[in-house]
Enzyme design. Structure first.
Site, mmCIF file in Angstrom:
data_model
loop_
_atom_site.group_PDB
_atom_site.id
_atom_site.type_symbol
_atom_site.label_atom_id
_atom_site.label_comp_id
_atom_site.label_asym_id
_atom_site.label_seq_id
_atom_site.Cartn_x
_atom_site.Cartn_y
_atom_site.Cartn_z
ATOM 1 N N HIS A 189 -4.958 10.226 4.402
ATOM 2 C CA HIS A 189 -4.618 8.864 4.848
ATOM 3 C C HIS A 189 -4.097 8.789 6.272
ATOM 4 O O HIS A 189 -3.964 7.710 6.835
ATOM 5 C CB HIS A 189 -3.566 8.247 3.926
ATOM 6 C CG HIS A 189 -2.180 8.731 4.216
ATOM 7 N ND1 HIS A 189 -1.682 9.885 3.679
ATOM 8 C CD2 HIS A 189 -1.213 8.245 5.018
ATOM 9 C CE1 HIS A 189 -0.461 10.082 4.119
ATOM 10 N NE2 HIS A 189 -0.142 9.110 4.941
HETATM 11 C C1 UD1 Z 1 2.741 4.973 6.226
HETATM 12 C C2 UD1 Z 1 3.597 5.785 7.200
HETATM 13 C C3 UD1 Z 1 3.338 7.281 7.007
HETATM 14 C C4 UD1 Z 1 3.430 7.696 5.552
HETATM 15 C C5 UD1 Z 1 2.529 6.787 4.711
HETATM 16 C C6 UD1 Z 1 2.613 7.123 3.238
HETATM 17 C C7 UD1 Z 1 4.081 4.645 9.327
HETATM 18 C C8 UD1 Z 1 3.808 4.650 10.780
HETATM 19 N N1 UD1 Z 1 3.318 5.482 8.590
HETATM 20 O O1 UD1 Z 1 1.378 5.080 6.615
HETATM 21 O O2 UD1 Z 1 4.297 8.015 7.746
HETATM 22 O O3 UD1 Z 1 2.982 9.025 5.413
HETATM 23 O O4 UD1 Z 1 2.936 5.434 4.903
HETATM 24 O O5 UD1 Z 1 1.560 6.507 2.525
HETATM 25 O O6 UD1 Z 1 4.944 3.925 8.875
HETATM 26 N N2 UD1 Z 1 -2.105 -0.988 2.531
HETATM 27 C C9 UD1 Z 1 -2.574 -1.611 1.391
HETATM 28 N N3 UD1 Z 1 -1.779 -1.598 0.285
HETATM 29 C C10 UD1 Z 1 -0.553 -1.016 0.284
HETATM 30 C C11 UD1 Z 1 -0.123 -0.376 1.450
HETATM 31 C C12 UD1 Z 1 -0.904 -0.375 2.560
HETATM 32 O O7 UD1 Z 1 -3.665 -2.156 1.352
HETATM 33 O O8 UD1 Z 1 0.151 -1.053 -0.738
HETATM 34 C C13 UD1 Z 1 -2.932 -1.039 3.758
HETATM 35 C C14 UD1 Z 1 -2.173 -1.711 4.896
HETATM 36 O O9 UD1 Z 1 -2.316 -3.081 4.866
HETATM 37 C C15 UD1 Z 1 -2.791 -1.058 6.108
HETATM 38 C C16 UD1 Z 1 -3.120 0.333 5.627
HETATM 39 O O10 UD1 Z 1 -3.155 0.279 4.203
HETATM 40 O O11 UD1 Z 1 -3.963 -1.705 6.496
HETATM 41 C C17 UD1 Z 1 -2.146 1.368 6.093
HETATM 42 O O12 UD1 Z 1 -0.829 1.057 5.724
HETATM 43 P P1 UD1 Z 1 0.394 1.257 6.727
HETATM 44 O O13 UD1 Z 1 1.610 0.687 6.123
HETATM 45 O O14 UD1 Z 1 -0.005 0.837 8.080
HETATM 46 O O15 UD1 Z 1 0.630 2.784 6.886
HETATM 47 P P2 UD1 Z 1 0.267 4.078 6.041
HETATM 48 O O16 UD1 Z 1 -1.019 4.629 6.506
HETATM 49 O O17 UD1 Z 1 0.419 3.870 4.589
#
Ligand code: UD1
Length: 358
Positions: free
Chosen positions: A209
């Site tokens: 991820h």
């Molecule tokens: C975040 C953390 C990372 C951690 C990871 C664990 C930061 C910079 N990064 O990254 O350190 O290892 O979490 O998973 O804070 N999304 C969904 N559903 C959810 C959650 C997220 O659809 O429940 C989508 C978001 O809308 C976004 C993408 O997934 O488009 C990524 O989510 P984001 O919160 O940006 O960061 P992670 O990659 O999860």
């Protein structure tokens, strides 16, 4: 009674906070108020962790997610500040390296509230990672820095923390307590291995991820090609993070392996216990592999958990197909002894006592 505000928002933070919340509840001498920033929000990325791990219900849910880094961190900062002004805690506790961590630290520090950073001192030395920026900024403004490993303590020494008016010490890794405590429960509650019809000891558990992998489509393809190749020898199970799933779909990419929705903590523990090895770019899963005595292939160029690599429990391979396959074959031959204690003992209690003294 001391009052703590705990700020969390992303999956690995739920796991870590569960451990400390349990200790806080046991002694009943500190009041804990939880703020969930909403960074992770799906049932299987958030709610299930609160249910399974019995984390107290957050008093606040800010529902801030799906934004670019600046907007996400900025909105969190604003909302958290408002709540802290209202709640007036003695201490704010934050975990790890996410945008929620940084926003929480910054809001608290400017209000002169003591900041406790759990999982302090970790460094990848890759300033392109948003997590590395968050770590460095958070550590610099924390008052009590609790380090999971000796290497993390060394990093802070090298950055001159001995000359600052702060406390930094090794507490051990809080995720170790989580694995130990919840392992018996997961055995009772999870049937994931049976449901997926997996052969115990003969499948690879994978998660991908990290932005550095998902944002570079060539890298992502290479990693998934490697997984597909491994899958032809040994089944690969991959709970897909929403970001990864979305990007694969956007590029119309499909690979032969067992892709499933993100799993809760109990299922994850059972997958870890029963797999043959782990391939991941996650920070937490590298250690969870070790705690479950499984070798780990790290699909990154560097790791914060250097002791896993230097002691032979994990191999750093980046996104290179040849290197990934070589690591898979090498680990398939090796018989590792996991009895080494790298991450401390009784970490939740240790952290609790350090916070009490603050
Ligand atoms: C975040 C953390 C990372 C951690 C990871 C664990 C930061 C910079 N990064 O990254 O350190 O290892 O979490 O998973 O804070 N999304 C969904 N559903 C959810 C959650 C997220 O659809 O429940 C989508 C978001 O809308 C976004 C993408 O997934 O488009 C990524 O989510 P984001 O919160 O940006 O960061 P992670 O990659 O999860």
């Amino acid at each position: 009674m001391k009052k703590i505000v705990t700020i969390l928002g992303a999956r690995p933070q739920f796991v870590k906070a569960a451990v400390l919340s349990r200790v806080i509840q046991k002694y009943n001498e500190i009041e804990e108020v939880i703020i969930h920033t909403g960074q992770h929000y799906d049932q299987n990325m958030s709610d299930i962790f609160f249910e399974e791990m019995q984390i107290p219900k957050p008093k606040y849910n800010l529902q801030i997610n799906g934004l670019r880094h600046g907007a996400m961190t900025g909105q969190m900062l604003e909302k958290i500040e408002e709540i802290l002004v209202e709640e007036k805690p003695d201490i704010v506790v934050i975990y790890g390296d996410t945008n929620s961590t940084l926003a929480g630290a910054l809001a608290a520090k400017k209000l002169h509230i003591k900041v406790v950073h759990i999982e302090a001192g970790l460094r990848s030395f890759n300033m392109k990672m948003p997590e590395e920026i968050n770590r460095i900024m958070t550590d610099r403004i924390s008052d009590l820095l609790l380090c999971p490993t000796d290497a993390a303590v060394e990093n802070l020494k090298n950055e001159g923390f001995e000359n600052m008016d702060v406390i930094f010490e090794k507490s051990g890794d809080i995720m170790k307590d989580a694995v130990e405590y919840y392992s018996t429960l997961s055995e009772e509650k999870s049937s994931v291995v049976e449901d997926l019809d997996l052969e115990k000891g003969n499948f690879v558990l994978a998660t991908i991820h990290r932005q550095e992998n998902t944002d570079d489509i060539e890298k992502l393809k290479e990693i998934f090609k490697s997984l597909e190749e491994i899958n032809s020898k040994c089944e690969v199970v991959i709970p897909l993070h929403p970001r990864t799933k979305k990007i694969l779909a956007e590029h119309d990419l499909m690979f032969q392996m067992t892709a499933i929705e993100p799993v809760g903590y109990f299922d994850m523990l059972e997958l870890l216990k029963n797999c043959k090895m782990v391939l991941t770019d996650s920070g937490g899963l590298q250690k969870e592999a070790f705690f479950n005595q499984k070798p780990c292939i790290i699909a990154r160029e560097e790791t914060e958990w250097t002791e896993l690599v230097s002691n032979g429990f994990a191999k750093l391979v980046g996104s290179d197909l040849e290197k990934i396959l070589t690591a898979f074959y090498d680990f398939s031959e090796e018989n590792l002894d996991f009895s080494m204690n790298l991450f401390g003992e009784n970490v939740g209690e240790t952290i609790y006592q350090s916070i009490l003294k603050l």
